[in-house]
Design a protein around this motif. Structure first.
Motif, PDB file in Angstrom:
ATOM      1  N   THR A  15       0.843  -1.202   0.000  1.00  0.00           N
ATOM      2  CA  THR A  15       0.000   0.000   0.000  1.00  0.00           C
ATOM      3  C   THR A  15       0.876   1.249   0.000  1.00  0.00           C
ATOM      4  OG1 THR A  15      -1.772  -1.159   1.158  1.00  0.00           O
ATOM      5  CG2 THR A  15      -1.809   1.253   1.250  1.00  0.00           C
ATOM      6  N   GLY A  16       1.887   1.277   0.849  1.00  0.00           N
ATOM      7  CA  GLY A  16       2.806   2.413   0.892  1.00  0.00           C
ATOM      8  C   GLY A  16       3.523   2.619  -0.427  1.00  0.00           C
ATOM      9  N   ALA A  23       1.898   9.026  -6.285  1.00  0.00           N
ATOM     10  CA  ALA A  23       2.211  10.448  -6.085  1.00  0.00           C
ATOM     11  C   ALA A  23       3.295  10.899  -7.062  1.00  0.00           C
ATOM     12  CB  ALA A  23       2.663  10.699  -4.650  1.00  0.00           C
ATOM     13  N   TYR A  24       4.347  10.094  -7.175  1.00  0.00           N
ATOM     14  CA  TYR A  24       5.447  10.428  -8.087  1.00  0.00           C
ATOM     15  C   TYR A  24       4.951  10.476  -9.537  1.00  0.00           C
ATOM     16  CZ  TYR A  24       9.804  10.141 -10.658  1.00  0.00           C
ATOM     17  OH  TYR A  24      10.825  10.390 -11.529  1.00  0.00           O
ATOM     18  N   SER A  28       4.939  13.626 -12.003  1.00  0.00           N
ATOM     19  CA  SER A  28       5.730  13.562 -13.237  1.00  0.00           C
ATOM     20  C   SER A  28       4.889  13.848 -14.472  1.00  0.00           C
ATOM     21  CB  SER A  28       6.378  12.179 -13.379  1.00  0.00           C
ATOM     22  OG  SER A  28       7.318  11.985 -12.353  1.00  0.00           O
ATOM     23  N   LEU A  29       3.621  13.484 -14.422  1.00  0.00           N
ATOM     24  CA  LEU A  29       2.719  13.718 -15.545  1.00  0.00           C
ATOM     25  C   LEU A  29       2.029  15.086 -15.468  1.00  0.00           C
ATOM     26  CD1 LEU A  29       1.113  10.156 -15.685  1.00  0.00           C
ATOM     27  CD2 LEU A  29       2.803  11.123 -17.279  1.00  0.00           C
ATOM     28  N   ASN A  30       2.465  15.911 -14.528  1.00  0.00           N
ATOM     29  CA  ASN A  30       1.914  17.255 -14.322  1.00  0.00           C
ATOM     30  C   ASN A  30       0.417  17.247 -14.019  1.00  0.00           C
ATOM     31  OD1 ASN A  30       4.332  18.737 -14.615  1.00  0.00           O
ATOM     32  ND2 ASN A  30       4.179  18.517 -16.836  1.00  0.00           N
ATOM     33  N   ILE A  31      -0.039  16.203 -13.350  1.00  0.00           N
ATOM     34  CA  ILE A  31      -1.439  16.136 -12.925  1.00  0.00           C
ATOM     35  C   ILE A  31      -1.599  16.803 -11.562  1.00  0.00           C
ATOM     36  CG2 ILE A  31      -3.324  14.566 -12.308  1.00  0.00           C
ATOM     37  CD1 ILE A  31      -2.179  12.658 -14.477  1.00  0.00           C
ATOM     38  N   VAL A  32      -0.602  16.629 -10.700  1.00  0.00           N
ATOM     39  CA  VAL A  32      -0.564  17.340  -9.418  1.00  0.00           C
ATOM     40  C   VAL A  32       0.796  18.014  -9.298  1.00  0.00           C
ATOM     41  CG1 VAL A  32      -2.175  15.789  -8.240  1.00  0.00           C
ATOM     42  CG2 VAL A  32       0.260  15.332  -8.104  1.00  0.00           C
ATOM     43  N   GLY A  33       0.817  19.151  -8.637  1.00  0.00           N
ATOM     44  CA  GLY A  33       2.060  19.871  -8.436  1.00  0.00           C
ATOM     45  C   GLY A  33       2.805  19.363  -7.215  1.00  0.00           C
ATOM     46  N   LEU A  40       1.487  16.084  -1.377  1.00  0.00           N
ATOM     47  CA  LEU A  40       2.184  16.009  -0.090  1.00  0.00           C
ATOM     48  C   LEU A  40       1.529  14.989   0.840  1.00  0.00           C
ATOM     49  CD1 LEU A  40       2.874  19.821   0.372  1.00  0.00           C
ATOM     50  CD2 LEU A  40       4.530  18.051  -0.268  1.00  0.00           C
ATOM     51  N   LEU A  41       0.199  14.951   0.861  1.00  0.00           N
ATOM     52  CA  LEU A  41      -0.484  13.963   1.707  1.00  0.00           C
ATOM     53  C   LEU A  41      -0.232  12.536   1.222  1.00  0.00           C
ATOM     54  CD1 LEU A  41      -3.885  15.697   2.502  1.00  0.00           C
ATOM     55  CD2 LEU A  41      -1.973  15.266   4.073  1.00  0.00           C
ATOM     56  N   MET A  42      -0.196  12.355  -0.087  1.00  0.00           N
ATOM     57  CA  MET A  42       0.114  11.024  -0.615  1.00  0.00           C
ATOM     58  C   MET A  42       1.519  10.596  -0.187  1.00  0.00           C
ATOM     59  SD  MET A  42      -1.588  11.174  -4.415  1.00  0.00           S
ATOM     60  CE  MET A  42      -1.259   9.470  -4.855  1.00  0.00           C
ATOM     61  N   ASN A  43       2.453  11.531  -0.229  1.00  0.00           N
ATOM     62  CA  ASN A  43       3.811  11.217   0.217  1.00  0.00           C
ATOM     63  C   ASN A  43       3.846  10.879   1.703  1.00  0.00           C
ATOM     64  OD1 ASN A  43       6.039  11.263  -1.717  1.00  0.00           O
ATOM     65  ND2 ASN A  43       5.205  13.250  -2.254  1.00  0.00           N
ATOM     66  N   ILE A  44       3.102  11.622   2.501  1.00  0.00           N
ATOM     67  CA  ILE A  44       3.076  11.361   3.946  1.00  0.00           C
ATOM     68  C   ILE A  44       2.539   9.962   4.233  1.00  0.00           C
ATOM     69  CG2 ILE A  44       1.891  12.004   6.096  1.00  0.00           C
ATOM     70  CD1 ILE A  44       2.299  14.963   5.210  1.00  0.00           C
ATOM     71  N   PHE A  45       1.397   9.627   3.632  1.00  0.00           N
ATOM     72  CA  PHE A  45       0.823   8.302   3.877  1.00  0.00           C
ATOM     73  C   PHE A  45       1.706   7.192   3.308  1.00  0.00           C
ATOM     74  CE2 PHE A  45      -3.097  10.754   4.551  1.00  0.00           C
ATOM     75  CZ  PHE A  45      -3.486  10.194   5.758  1.00  0.00           C
TER      76      PHE A  45
END
Length: 85
Positions: A15-16, A23-24, A28-33, A40-45
């Protein structure tokens, strides 16, 4: 019980990894900054789950790396909420 715990920790690890890779990929696809709350929340979780998994495997380098990444991400999220410092 030991087998159930093993599979539970495998699920935590996968899951992690999935959350972190998502997130990455989205970034990379410029969908989220890279400063977006979603990223950032995806990275945290993702980091949190990977830390739990690495601790269960006694993979010290992995949990240290993800802990540092988690701290950096939390600082970035705080910066977003504080208006850039």
């Amino acid at each position: 019980m030991v087998i159930l715990r093993k599979y539970k920790m495998e699920l935590v690890g996968w899951t992690g990894a999935t959350i972190s890779l998502s997130a990455y990929s989205l970034n990379s696809l410029n969908i989220v900054g890279s400063q977006s709350v979603a990223y950032l929340l995806m990275n945290i979780f993702g980091c949190f789950f990977l830390i739990l998994y690495a601790l269960s495997k006694k993979a010290h380098a992995s949990w240290v790396l993800n802990s540092i990444w988690l701290i950096m991400t939390m600082v970035a999220l705080l910066k977003v909420y504080m208006g850039g410092w």
